[in-house]
Design an enzyme around this catalytic site. Structure first.
Site, PDB file in Angstrom:
ATOM      1  N   HIS A 259     -56.694 -23.935  18.217  1.00 18.94           N
ATOM      2  CA  HIS A 259     -57.000 -23.855  16.627  1.00 18.94           C
ATOM      3  C   HIS A 259     -57.674 -25.072  16.301  1.00 18.94           C
ATOM      4  CE1 HIS A 259     -53.858 -20.551  16.746  1.00 18.94           C
ATOM      5  NE2 HIS A 259     -55.059 -19.901  16.260  1.00 18.94           N
ATOM      6  N   LEU A 260     -58.587 -25.184  15.410  1.00 23.58           N
ATOM      7  CA  LEU A 260     -59.435 -26.248  15.312  1.00 23.58           C
ATOM      8  C   LEU A 260     -58.924 -27.318  14.799  1.00 23.58           C
ATOM      9  CD1 LEU A 260     -62.519 -27.193  14.999  1.00 23.58           C
ATOM     10  CD2 LEU A 260     -62.554 -26.392  12.643  1.00 23.58           C
TER      11      LEU A 260
ATOM     12  N   ALA B 211     -43.317 -11.758  15.627  1.00 18.23           N
ATOM     13  CA  ALA B 211     -43.535 -11.710  17.201  1.00 18.23           C
ATOM     14  C   ALA B 211     -44.451 -11.016  17.779  1.00 18.23           C
ATOM     15  CB  ALA B 211     -42.176 -11.335  17.867  1.00 18.23           C
TER      16      ALA B 211
ATOM     17  N   ASN C 251     -57.086 -18.427   8.179  1.00 14.95           N
ATOM     18  CA  ASN C 251     -56.723 -19.433   9.177  1.00 14.95           C
ATOM     19  C   ASN C 251     -55.604 -20.210   8.825  1.00 14.95           C
ATOM     20  OD1 ASN C 251     -59.577 -18.345   9.976  1.00 14.95           O
ATOM     21  ND2 ASN C 251     -59.439 -20.067  11.296  1.00 14.95           N
TER      22      ASN C 251
ATOM     23  N   TYR D  99     -45.027 -20.912  14.860  1.00 15.16           N
ATOM     24  CA  TYR D  99     -45.696 -21.581  13.872  1.00 15.16           C
ATOM     25  C   TYR D  99     -45.463 -21.050  12.480  1.00 15.16           C
ATOM     26  CZ  TYR D  99     -49.508 -23.988  11.176  1.00 15.16           C
ATOM     27  OH  TYR D  99     -50.445 -24.516  10.213  1.00 15.16           O
ATOM     28  N   ILE D 100     -46.060 -19.856  12.180  1.00 11.54           N
ATOM     29  CA  ILE D 100     -45.925 -19.291  10.785  1.00 11.54           C
ATOM     30  C   ILE D 100     -44.375 -18.666  10.590  1.00 11.54           C
ATOM     31  CG2 ILE D 100     -46.809 -17.731   9.151  1.00 11.54           C
ATOM     32  CD1 ILE D 100     -49.345 -17.731  10.769  1.00 11.54           C
TER      33      ILE D 100
ATOM     34  N   TYR E 151     -56.764  -8.415  20.737  1.00  7.15           N
ATOM     35  CA  TYR E 151     -55.526  -8.797  19.798  1.00  7.15           C
ATOM     36  C   TYR E 151     -55.832  -8.346  18.578  1.00  7.15           C
ATOM     37  CZ  TYR E 151     -53.792 -11.811  16.213  1.00  7.15           C
ATOM     38  OH  TYR E 151     -53.145 -12.356  15.115  1.00  7.15           O
TER      39      TYR E 151
ATOM     40  N   ARG F 140     -68.813 -19.623  20.668  1.00  5.38           N
ATOM     41  CA  ARG F 140     -67.679 -18.969  21.083  1.00  5.38           C
ATOM     42  C   ARG F 140     -67.757 -17.457  20.996  1.00  5.38           C
ATOM     43  NH1 ARG F 140     -61.444 -20.554  19.648  1.00  5.38           N
ATOM     44  NH2 ARG F 140     -62.285 -19.668  17.490  1.00  5.38           N
TER      45      ARG F 140
ATOM     46  N   LYS G 210     -53.266  -5.369  16.323  1.00  2.00           N
ATOM     47  CA  LYS G 210     -52.829  -5.435  15.067  1.00  2.00           C
ATOM     48  C   LYS G 210     -53.016  -4.239  14.354  1.00  2.00           C
ATOM     49  CE  LYS G 210     -50.709  -9.339  15.090  1.00  2.00           C
ATOM     50  NZ  LYS G 210     -49.402 -10.140  14.600  1.00  2.00           N
TER      51      LYS G 210
HETATM   52  N1  UFG Z   1     -63.848 -24.247  16.707  1.00  2.00           N
HETATM   53  C1  UFG Z   1     -64.471 -25.228  17.297  1.00  2.00           C
HETATM   54  N2  UFG Z   1     -64.078 -25.939  18.215  1.00  2.00           N
HETATM   55  C2  UFG Z   1     -62.822 -25.597  18.683  1.00  2.00           C
HETATM   56  C3  UFG Z   1     -61.915 -24.575  18.266  1.00  2.00           C
HETATM   57  C4  UFG Z   1     -62.454 -23.968  17.063  1.00  2.00           C
HETATM   58  O1  UFG Z   1     -65.593 -25.187  16.811  1.00  2.00           O
HETATM   59  O2  UFG Z   1     -62.300 -26.166  19.708  1.00  2.00           O
HETATM   60  C5  UFG Z   1     -64.097 -23.271  15.441  1.00  2.00           C
HETATM   61  C6  UFG Z   1     -64.180 -21.891  15.941  1.00  2.00           C
HETATM   62  O3  UFG Z   1     -65.558 -21.622  16.271  1.00  2.00           O
HETATM   63  C7  UFG Z   1     -64.067 -21.339  14.539  1.00  2.00           C
HETATM   64  C8  UFG Z   1     -63.371 -22.217  13.700  1.00  2.00           C
HETATM   65  O4  UFG Z   1     -63.270 -23.515  14.472  1.00  2.00           O
HETATM   66  O5  UFG Z   1     -65.341 -21.151  13.791  1.00  2.00           O
HETATM   67  C9  UFG Z   1     -61.721 -21.972  13.801  1.00  2.00           C
HETATM   68  O6  UFG Z   1     -61.461 -21.509  14.840  1.00  2.00           O
HETATM   69  P1  UFG Z   1     -59.717 -21.346  15.157  1.00  2.00           P
HETATM   70  O7  UFG Z   1     -59.724 -21.229  16.743  1.00  2.00           O
HETATM   71  O8  UFG Z   1     -58.973 -22.575  14.602  1.00  2.00           O
HETATM   72  O9  UFG Z   1     -59.391 -20.032  14.427  1.00  2.00           O
HETATM   73  P2  UFG Z   1     -60.229 -18.648  14.495  1.00  2.00           P
HETATM   74  O10 UFG Z   1     -60.998 -18.481  13.278  1.00  2.00           O
HETATM   75  O11 UFG Z   1     -60.951 -18.404  15.716  1.00  2.00           O
HETATM   76  O12 UFG Z   1     -58.962 -17.514  14.505  1.00  2.00           O
HETATM   77  C10 UFG Z   1     -57.876 -17.444  13.514  1.00  2.00           C
HETATM   78  C11 UFG Z   1     -56.639 -17.032  13.863  1.00  2.00           C
HETATM   79  C12 UFG Z   1     -56.692 -15.849  14.777  1.00  2.00           C
HETATM   80  C13 UFG Z   1     -57.491 -14.603  14.110  1.00  2.00           C
HETATM   81  C14 UFG Z   1     -58.706 -14.951  13.567  1.00  2.00           C
HETATM   82  C15 UFG Z   1     -59.130 -13.909  12.732  1.00  2.00           C
HETATM   83  O13 UFG Z   1     -56.242 -18.087  14.672  1.00  2.00           O
HETATM   84  O14 UFG Z   1     -55.444 -15.306  15.273  1.00  2.00           O
HETATM   85  O15 UFG Z   1     -58.645 -16.233  12.884  1.00  2.00           O
HETATM   86  O16 UFG Z   1     -60.405 -14.062  12.826  1.00  2.00           O
HETATM   87  F1  UFG Z   1     -57.593 -13.549  14.683  1.00  2.00           F
END
Ligand code: UFG
Length: 335
Positions: free
Chosen positions: A202-203, A87, A183, A25-26, A154, A294, A158
């Site tokens: 992802h949200l 990657a 994000n 993606y990125i 993860y 989560r 990094k």
């Molecule tokens: N969320 C929901 N429901 C979902 C999915 C996500 O409520 O079905 C919430 C999560 O709890 C979070 C927010 O939406 O509060 C964003 O969640 P994402 O999964 O989209 O992204 P993250 O913040 O968990 O993760 C991102 C990157 C990771 C990185 C992280 C750093 O995708 O690679 O930020 O904290 F590690």
């Protein structure tokens, strides 16, 4: 070595850049913006999780970073000025179930790449790092000087690579810019590229899918210590993120020193705010359920990106949430 780094300046200010993970993606967005800036790119991707459709014909070398000999062969055959290294595996949840996969792929894969770079005299690298390096931060907005405190394998993988890069800089004159993303989201409309993970975690893509399918998205907790009870994140448009890589690699190509930068907009949005933006953009209700928190989700992650703005002159141009959602929605509708 320096003469090699400056080769691009003596020509037309363009360079030949290897993009590992360029089918992701990125990585695919960054490859697109590099080409738009006049640089030449080659994508190295195993396609295990990347999407071949995201790479134009003839630009892909299908190689897994865990195959050291093949990685070295690619770097010997093509003469690169710099590498942008995406990657990696990137699912936080999976990393807690199979940590070893993350250390083998993300750490030893990176080492194979760095070794091949050193053997072929390529000493400029932009590395895709993450806000997960900070774990649950002691202050928000987050500045780069906060300590490493990852809370999942993860993030740890990094951090390990960031530390390796520090030693390579100190003892091997191997210069790197480490970009810690917040994000990533959205899509570049003109590119045809977008966010497509399998499985999607992802949200924003999940919320858009909920609109399309009618199956509710689960909000992970509404009892956080935030104004509306849901988690706050710094949503950065993938095109702004891609442009951060361009300024970072050009900094190195001009002979700039190693550094680390956060890449975010500096303002946070809650999960509920994302849901409302999706409703406004799509004109449809988002079906939702409220679930438990989560594991490992910090309440609030917002970047302080002042350092990147001041040092390299980068600025987010597409920070407004509705615009981000509009671009993601346009891509989602293409199916
Ligand atoms: N969320 C929901 N429901 C979902 C999915 C996500 O409520 O079905 C919430 C999560 O709890 C979070 C927010 O939406 O509060 C964003 O969640 P994402 O999964 O989209 O992204 P993250 O913040 O968990 O993760 C991102 C990157 C990771 C990185 C992280 C750093 O995708 O690679 O930020 O904290 F590690």
């Amino acid at each position: 070595m320096r003469a090699r780094s400056y080769r691009w300046l003596h020509s037309k200010g363009v360079a030949k850049i290897l993009v590992t993970g360029g089918a992701g993606y990125i990585g695919s967005h960054t490859r697109y913006f590099l080409e738009k800036s006049g640089h030449t790119t080659v994508v190295l991707d195993s396609l295990e999780r990347g999407d071949a459709r995201a790479v134009p014909a003839g630009m892909l070398r299908q190689v897994d970073l865990r195959d050291a000999a093949k990685v070295r062969q690619v770097l010997q055959e093509e003469k690169f000025d710099a590498v942008i290294h995406f990657a990696a595996y990137m699912s936080v949840g999976e990393s807690t179930e199979r940590p070893e996969l993350y250390f083998i792929n993300n750490v030893s894969g990176s080492l194979n790449l760095f070794d091949a770079m050193l053997k072929t005299g390529v000493k400029s690298l932009v590395f895709s790092s993450t806000a997960a390096a900070y774990g649950i931060p002691t202050k928000v907005p987050i500045t780069e000087d906060l300590p490493f405190a990852p809370i999942n394998p993860y993030g740890e993988s990094k951090v390990m690579v960031e530390k390796i890069l520090g030693w390579l800089d100190r003892f091997r004159e191997f210069r790197s810019v480490r970009l810690r993303y917040f994000n990533a989201c959205g899509a570049e409309p003109a590119s045809g590229l977008g966010e497509r993970h399998d499985p999607e975690t992802h949200l924003i893509p999940l919320v858009l899918r909920a609109v399309q399918t009618g199956n509710p998205v689960k909000v992970f907790g509404d009892d956080y210590p935030t104004p509306d009870g849901t988690c706050i994140r710094d949503y950065i448009h993938v095109s702004d993120l891609a442009e951060a890589h361009i300024v970072a690699v050009e900094h190195l190509l001009k002979g700039g020193v190693s550094d680390v930068f956060n890449v975010g907009t500096g303002s946070g949005c809650s999960v509920k705010e994302v849901l409302s933006a999706v409703e406004q953009v799509t004109g449809k209700m988002v079906p939702r359920t409220i679930g438990p928190r989560r594991e490992g989700d910090p309440p609030s992650l917002v970047a302080d990106s002042t350092k990147l703005q001041k040092t390299l002159g980068w600025k987010p141009k597409r920070a407004e949430l509705h615009g981000i959602v509009r671009d993601a929605w346009e891509f989602a509708q293409k199916g």
